[in-house]
Design a protein around this motif. Sequence first.
Motif, PDB file in Angstrom:
ATOM      1  N   MET A 109       0.867  -1.160  -0.168  1.00  0.00           N
ATOM      2  CA  MET A 109      -0.133   0.079   0.095  1.00  0.00           C
ATOM      3  C   MET A 109       0.770   1.114  -0.062  1.00  0.00           C
ATOM      4  N   ALA A 110       2.196   1.142   0.445  1.00  0.00           N
ATOM      5  CA  ALA A 110       3.055   2.333   0.537  1.00  0.00           C
ATOM      6  C   ALA A 110       3.759   2.435  -0.620  1.00  0.00           C
ATOM      7  N   HIS A 111       4.312   1.389  -1.141  1.00  0.00           N
ATOM      8  CA  HIS A 111       5.270   1.467  -2.384  1.00  0.00           C
ATOM      9  C   HIS A 111       4.711   0.840  -3.688  1.00  0.00           C
ATOM     10  N   GLY A 112       3.665   0.187  -3.581  1.00  0.00           N
ATOM     11  CA  GLY A 112       3.321  -0.645  -4.873  1.00  0.00           C
ATOM     12  C   GLY A 112       2.687   0.357  -5.532  1.00  0.00           C
ATOM     13  N   THR A 113       2.268  -0.383  -6.801  1.00  0.00           N
ATOM     14  CA  THR A 113       1.623   0.354  -8.068  1.00  0.00           C
ATOM     15  C   THR A 113      -0.029   0.159  -7.610  1.00  0.00           C
ATOM     16  N   ALA A 114      -0.853   0.876  -8.508  1.00  0.00           N
ATOM     17  CA  ALA A 114      -2.357   0.859  -8.279  1.00  0.00           C
ATOM     18  C   ALA A 114      -2.562  -0.635  -8.335  1.00  0.00           C
ATOM     19  N   GLU A 165      -1.446 -24.543   2.959  1.00  0.00           N
ATOM     20  CA  GLU A 165      -2.739 -24.648   1.896  1.00  0.00           C
ATOM     21  C   GLU A 165      -4.052 -23.910   2.963  1.00  0.00           C
ATOM     22  N   LEU A 166      -3.189 -22.848   3.950  1.00  0.00           N
ATOM     23  CA  LEU A 166      -4.292 -22.032   4.659  1.00  0.00           C
ATOM     24  C   LEU A 166      -5.149 -21.236   3.582  1.00  0.00           C
ATOM     25  N   THR A 167      -4.525 -20.579   2.679  1.00  0.00           N
ATOM     26  CA  THR A 167      -5.049 -19.750   1.609  1.00  0.00           C
ATOM     27  C   THR A 167      -4.728 -20.166   0.172  1.00  0.00           C
ATOM     28  N   GLU A 168      -5.451 -19.714  -0.539  1.00  0.00           N
ATOM     29  CA  GLU A 168      -5.236 -20.113  -1.956  1.00  0.00           C
ATOM     30  C   GLU A 168      -4.245 -19.651  -2.745  1.00  0.00           C
ATOM     31  N   ASN A 169      -3.421 -18.752  -2.117  1.00  0.00           N
ATOM     32  CA  ASN A 169      -2.353 -18.177  -3.070  1.00  0.00           C
ATOM     33  C   ASN A 169      -1.215 -17.376  -1.841  1.00  0.00           C
ATOM     34  N   ILE A 170      -0.001 -17.605  -1.892  1.00  0.00           N
ATOM     35  CA  ILE A 170       0.835 -16.788  -1.151  1.00  0.00           C
ATOM     36  C   ILE A 170       1.740 -15.848  -1.943  1.00  0.00           C
ATOM     37  N   VAL A 171       1.411 -14.441  -1.408  1.00  0.00           N
ATOM     38  CA  VAL A 171       2.530 -13.207  -1.896  1.00  0.00           C
ATOM     39  C   VAL A 171       3.622 -13.393  -1.240  1.00  0.00           C
ATOM     40  N   HIS A 172       4.678 -13.496  -2.022  1.00  0.00           N
ATOM     41  CA  HIS A 172       6.026 -13.244  -1.542  1.00  0.00           C
ATOM     42  C   HIS A 172       6.649 -12.135  -1.923  1.00  0.00           C
ATOM     43  N   LEU A 173       7.282 -11.477  -0.876  1.00  0.00           N
ATOM     44  CA  LEU A 173       8.077 -10.129  -1.288  1.00  0.00           C
ATOM     45  C   LEU A 173       9.405 -10.510  -1.142  1.00  0.00           C
ATOM     46  N   VAL A 174      10.152 -10.459  -2.346  1.00  0.00           N
ATOM     47  CA  VAL A 174      11.489 -11.206  -2.332  1.00  0.00           C
ATOM     48  C   VAL A 174      12.461  -9.945  -2.600  1.00  0.00           C
ATOM     49  N   LEU A 175      13.585 -10.002  -1.882  1.00  0.00           N
ATOM     50  CA  LEU A 175      14.765  -9.241  -2.414  1.00  0.00           C
ATOM     51  C   LEU A 175      15.714  -9.808  -3.443  1.00  0.00           C
ATOM     52  N   LYS A 195      23.234  -1.540  -2.689  1.00  0.00           N
ATOM     53  CA  LYS A 195      22.752  -0.558  -3.513  1.00  0.00           C
ATOM     54  C   LYS A 195      21.794  -1.284  -4.941  1.00  0.00           C
ATOM     55  N   GLY A 196      22.359  -2.486  -5.191  1.00  0.00           N
ATOM     56  CA  GLY A 196      21.952  -3.163  -6.256  1.00  0.00           C
ATOM     57  C   GLY A 196      20.542  -4.073  -5.767  1.00  0.00           C
ATOM     58  N   ILE A 197      20.254  -3.920  -4.684  1.00  0.00           N
ATOM     59  CA  ILE A 197      18.960  -4.850  -4.131  1.00  0.00           C
ATOM     60  C   ILE A 197      17.477  -4.034  -4.532  1.00  0.00           C
ATOM     61  N   SER A 198      16.774  -4.880  -5.074  1.00  0.00           N
ATOM     62  CA  SER A 198      15.448  -4.295  -5.526  1.00  0.00           C
ATOM     63  C   SER A 198      14.556  -5.289  -4.786  1.00  0.00           C
ATOM     64  N   GLU A 214      16.082   0.267  -4.613  1.00  0.00           N
ATOM     65  CA  GLU A 214      15.400   0.757  -3.436  1.00  0.00           C
ATOM     66  C   GLU A 214      14.683  -0.177  -2.601  1.00  0.00           C
ATOM     67  N   GLY A 215      15.094  -1.547  -3.047  1.00  0.00           N
ATOM     68  CA  GLY A 215      14.406  -2.626  -2.189  1.00  0.00           C
ATOM     69  C   GLY A 215      14.504  -2.611  -0.732  1.00  0.00           C
ATOM     70  N   LEU A 216      15.815  -2.262  -0.087  1.00  0.00           N
ATOM     71  CA  LEU A 216      15.836  -2.386   1.341  1.00  0.00           C
ATOM     72  C   LEU A 216      14.901  -1.372   1.826  1.00  0.00           C
ATOM     73  N   ARG A 217      15.025   0.189   1.133  1.00  0.00           N
ATOM     74  CA  ARG A 217      14.237   1.097   1.790  1.00  0.00           C
ATOM     75  C   ARG A 217      12.747   0.609   1.830  1.00  0.00           C
ATOM     76  N   CYS A 218      12.291  -0.054   0.764  1.00  0.00           N
ATOM     77  CA  CYS A 218      11.029  -0.360   0.919  1.00  0.00           C
ATOM     78  C   CYS A 218      10.543  -1.738   2.113  1.00  0.00           C
ATOM     79  N   MET A 219      11.681  -2.556   2.022  1.00  0.00           N
ATOM     80  CA  MET A 219      11.399  -3.657   2.856  1.00  0.00           C
ATOM     81  C   MET A 219      11.358  -3.283   4.479  1.00  0.00           C
ATOM     82  N   PHE A 220      12.439  -2.378   4.710  1.00  0.00           N
ATOM     83  CA  PHE A 220      12.433  -1.769   6.103  1.00  0.00           C
ATOM     84  C   PHE A 220      11.051  -1.124   6.598  1.00  0.00           C
ATOM     85  N   HIS A 221      10.292  -0.713   5.750  1.00  0.00           N
ATOM     86  CA  HIS A 221       8.913  -0.195   6.108  1.00  0.00           C
ATOM     87  C   HIS A 221       8.054  -1.495   6.466  1.00  0.00           C
TER      88      HIS A 221
END
Length: 607
Positions: free
Chosen positions: A131-136, A204-214, A229-232, A298-305
């Motif tokens: 919600m803070a960093h993703g696209t619409a 199998e608790l939910t029908e999908n799993i959303v991974h946030l990956v560095l 600096k290269g981490i997204s 800017e992966g680390l900046r987002c992930m630290f959120h």
Amino acid sequence: MRRTIDFLLGDWLGIAELLERPRFADHSRETFAQVLDTCERIARERYAPFNRLVDTEEPRFDGERVILPQATHAAWAAYAESGMLSASQDQNIGGMQLPYTVEAAANGFFGKASVSIGGGLLTVGNANLLMAHGTAAQKEVFALNEFSGRWCGTMCLSEPQAGSSLSDVATRAEPDGADFEADPLGPRFRLTGNKMWISAGEHELTENIVHLVLAKIPGPDGKPVPGTKGISLFVVPKKLVNTRGELTGERNDVALAGLNHKCGWRGTTNTLLNFGEGKFTPGGKRGAIGYLVGRPGEGLRCMFHMMNEARIGVGMAATMLGMAGYEASLDYAKQRPQGRPVTEGGKKADAPQVPIIQHADVKRMLLAQKSYAEGALALELYCARLVDEQHTGEADSAREAALLLEVLTPIAKSWPSEWCVEANSLAIQVLGGYGYTRDFPVEQYWRDNRLNMIHEGTHGIQALDLLGRKVVMDGGAGLKLVAGRVNRTIERALQVDHLADHASALAAALQRLGAATKAAWASGVPEEALANATPYLQAFGHLVLAWIWLDVGLAARERLAADDAFFRGKLQACRYFFDYELPKIDAWLAVVASRNPTCREMREEWF
């Protein structure tokens, strides 16, 4: 525990003041109480009865899917149905617009009932990050489905060869074709690599799993950019979806490589995941499909959120396990007869045995647990209240809250993780031999809590963050702000009988902490200052908890007549902390101030 939560929220933090803010205007004291009631009931009915079950029936992989007890499925369904996954979100997307302070308190019931079953900590943190960093489209497709409980989320940072050292991340992300930027869900990449220690990474608790990956993307020369600096950051679904949030029927190239078998938290899967091993090849290409979140690099900046929220959540989990052990050992001590009181004439062999709670040393262990667990609870709720202030307060107040959180977050994560584990150890000791058996729950509380010292950054990492960055940033502005808040409490307490001595002791401790901070950095050599960062963290944490207890003690002192035993218990726990715990900081600060070289100069071959 509920009475303590009500006191801390209502009498100490004045949570009703938030009702005057536009965001919370539709709420009332009654709606806050209803949320707490509902969560307490679900925790009591769906979590607590199955805490031992999920500890003994660990997750297992049958070759096709991960099997969890049906009780875990029922608990997740009840949690999702409660609306707590979107508790603090806007009403126009299905949220309740609850203050985070109320949300944190309500979630505490689940941690106490069965932290091993788990709640929505990672899923909520994952969705909040989007919600803070993703696209619409990423918000609509991924975050909203997580808030509804239809999908759940993870955080994929560590790798087998790179735990805390994120600059050594080896997972790679390559643009998926020439038109990779045209995908409606965001720039599309193919990820290859391995991630380790992923909580709830497969189930199998939910029908999908959303991974946030560095992962690292190629630089201008086609090679990965070295360092952080290269981490997204990428959102990588377990199952592929379209822009309407519908499953396409294709499995993404994300495969379970193994389940980790842990000391505690056995009810939650902990996994090693392989991305792009070719087991699943959507589109006939190698690599897991992932969508870039935020800007490249800017992966680390987002992930630290997400990580900062998770650190408060880990502190609350540790706190609740400490509280659970305290209550169990207190109940046992009231019922277990053993020994006879010591009188002026010595022990009388023919006198009846007394409950062990009447023995001074048992009282010591119970008081220690009470001071750790209830003090930690006050700290976590105070930090949660700062989050609300940061988001809804006036500009100056919001800035102050944000700065205070910067300094206090390492304490909020690490202090309960260390001292509520000690509380669990004392709970075992109160029960004696019985505490070491599985006939009582206290040994499981200890095993579950031991992981929190590692979760979301070890003590050493938090200590380096505190002394190496937080207390020196902006010329020490954060440290000065904390000192200002502490001094306000000291000034008030100096005017109150029985608390004035505590106030004087805290003032002296604050002065010693400030002097030690300056001395640590006096040489200007980071290696010398940071060699004793962990003792500094311990001393800083104890000072913060003494401050919290003194402030809570002021609120308790004002209300003695309302419930004498309840508030006298608070004041006695405050007294214990000042008499037994605060003096410990002198030894910790001594090695900090002298920049003691013992550990730094130790050589590998001497071990």
